[in-house]
Design an enzyme around this catalytic site. Sequence first.
Site, PDB file in Angstrom:
ATOM      1  N   ARG A 159       2.498  -2.520  -3.887  1.00  0.00           N
ATOM      2  CA  ARG A 159       2.733  -3.621  -2.849  1.00  0.00           C
ATOM      3  C   ARG A 159       1.351  -4.854  -3.411  1.00  0.00           C
ATOM      4  O   ARG A 159       1.512  -5.048  -3.741  1.00  0.00           O
ATOM      5  CB  ARG A 159       2.286  -2.968  -1.717  1.00  0.00           C
ATOM      6  CG  ARG A 159       2.748  -3.824  -1.026  1.00  0.00           C
ATOM      7  CD  ARG A 159       2.731  -3.368   0.721  1.00  0.00           C
ATOM      8  NE  ARG A 159       1.453  -2.260   1.307  1.00  0.00           N
ATOM      9  CZ  ARG A 159       1.423  -1.800   2.861  1.00  0.00           C
ATOM     10  NH1 ARG A 159       2.676  -1.089   3.002  1.00  0.00           N
ATOM     11  NH2 ARG A 159       0.400  -1.579   2.385  1.00  0.00           N
ATOM     12  N   LYS A 168       2.154  -8.775   2.270  1.00  0.00           N
ATOM     13  CA  LYS A 168       0.657  -8.565   2.146  1.00  0.00           C
ATOM     14  C   LYS A 168      -0.292  -9.257   1.985  1.00  0.00           C
ATOM     15  O   LYS A 168      -0.942  -9.526   1.577  1.00  0.00           O
ATOM     16  CB  LYS A 168      -0.062  -7.047   2.208  1.00  0.00           C
ATOM     17  CG  LYS A 168      -0.302  -6.817   3.988  1.00  0.00           C
ATOM     18  CD  LYS A 168      -0.317  -5.074   4.079  1.00  0.00           C
ATOM     19  CE  LYS A 168      -1.056  -4.546   4.875  1.00  0.00           C
ATOM     20  NZ  LYS A 168      -0.388  -4.392   5.926  1.00  0.00           N
ATOM     21  N   GLU A 182      10.758  -6.525  12.324  1.00  0.00           N
ATOM     22  CA  GLU A 182       9.922  -5.955  12.435  1.00  0.00           C
ATOM     23  C   GLU A 182       8.268  -6.354  13.758  1.00  0.00           C
ATOM     24  O   GLU A 182       8.521  -6.989  14.578  1.00  0.00           O
ATOM     25  CB  GLU A 182       8.630  -5.466  11.608  1.00  0.00           C
ATOM     26  CG  GLU A 182       7.971  -6.491  10.911  1.00  0.00           C
ATOM     27  CD  GLU A 182       6.729  -6.740   9.635  1.00  0.00           C
ATOM     28  OE1 GLU A 182       6.798  -5.010   9.644  1.00  0.00           O
ATOM     29  OE2 GLU A 182       7.541  -6.721   7.804  1.00  0.00           O
TER      30      GLU A 182
HETATM   31  C1  PLP Z   1       0.695  -3.386   6.746  1.00  0.00           C
HETATM   32  C2  PLP Z   1       1.477  -3.670   7.179  1.00  0.00           C
HETATM   33  C3  PLP Z   1       2.374  -2.669   8.143  1.00  0.00           C
HETATM   34  C4  PLP Z   1       2.167  -0.933   7.458  1.00  0.00           C
HETATM   35  O1  PLP Z   1       2.113  -0.397   6.470  1.00  0.00           O
HETATM   36  P1  PLP Z   1       1.335   0.210   6.501  1.00  0.00           P
HETATM   37  O2  PLP Z   1       1.026   0.672   4.651  1.00  0.00           O
HETATM   38  O3  PLP Z   1       1.952   1.794   7.360  1.00  0.00           O
HETATM   39  O4  PLP Z   1       0.013   0.575   6.689  1.00  0.00           O
HETATM   40  C5  PLP Z   1       4.064  -2.852   8.618  1.00  0.00           C
HETATM   41  N1  PLP Z   1       4.256  -4.428   8.929  1.00  0.00           N
HETATM   42  C6  PLP Z   1       2.869  -5.511   8.461  1.00  0.00           C
HETATM   43  C7  PLP Z   1       3.590  -7.123   8.185  1.00  0.00           C
HETATM   44  C8  PLP Z   1       1.920  -5.145   7.537  1.00  0.00           C
HETATM   45  O5  PLP Z   1       0.905  -5.757   7.310  1.00  0.00           O
END
Ligand code: PLP
Length: 340
Positions: free
Chosen positions: A82, A184, A220
């Site tokens: 990622r 991210k 989300e």
């Molecule tokens: C990090 C994150 C998540 C959760 O991801 P994981 O890999 O399960 O920790 C979900 N949404 C956003 C916007 C994030 O930055």
Amino acid sequence: MDKKNIDWANLGFGYIHTDYRFVSNFKNGAWDEGVLTEDANVVISECAGVLQYAQTIFEGMKAYTTADGRIVTFRPDLNGERMEQSAARLEMPVFPKDKFVEAVLKTIKANEAYVPPYGSGATLYVRPYMFGSNPVIGVKPAEEYQFRVFTTPVGPYFKGGVKPLTIRISDFDRAAPNGTGHIKAGLNYAMSLHAIVDAHNQGFDENMYLDAGTRTKVEETGGANFLFVTKDGKVVTPKSSSILPSITRRSLMQVAREYLDLETEEREVYAEELESFAECGLCGTAAVISPVGKVVDHGKEICFASGMTEMGPVTKKLYETLTGIQMGTIKAPEGWVVEV
Ligand SMILES: *Cc1c(COP(=O)(O)O)cnc(C)c1O
């Protein structure tokens, strides 16, 4: 190895200085070998790309002690993958995922004394990140970068028991249809701060963001993906190209199918159909799943059957199975639990 004298059960989620961090620099088109250092400070130009134009990305994962005393981390290859995708989208050099995993394991190992013991509920949070470090004043990608990994012990997420969340449908948007919602990057969080402070001021735990294009579909929250459970026990998660692909959510969907024999579906989820679900949860590394009891849509309350005092039955099974896999009490799929 002696553990540090820390009151693990009462730790919060904050930064605690640990002994070592990993640092690698990108210069003249190549990454150096990288080293572990005790120096927790970053010294960069006042004009560094990250400070001017927010060229920075990160990952979040955790290390913990299993039931049989091993120190492990969960699916670090997916975090590495990622981060490669995040880097490409922000015109940053890729830190190769194999080297990423190596750096993460090395940093955890060096801070072994801070990995909380099994049963404490606490974990060692691991934060890999990368930023443009050389001076940039005209808008363009930096030429030099720093990749770092630090760790900080964090307390149990459900301190004092599970408490289902109350969230609101937000009038702010998180991610544009062809924007950066799927990577991210710090920039996605900077712009969410006002929305989350405002939500807290209004008495809500979180924001439910809708798709910015039509404002009809569930995306989300600021930092966690949604899982819904239908009244006939199917596990549903929203599909959209502007959702961050949560590793926890992807793992839970697989657990639902392969361990719990549940049907799963990744599809567009309309805000209008929220009332038809029996359970709702937020998934991410920190909590694994936190149950949502209620969604408020501009004054209209949508209450899930699971209520405001406990996890719904399917959410609970998903939570227990994935945490069992992580802690080594349930057999993990190949490659999920990686020993330090
Ligand atoms: C990090 C994150 C998540 C959760 O991801 P994981 O890999 O399960 O920790 C979900 N949404 C956003 C916007 C994030 O930055």
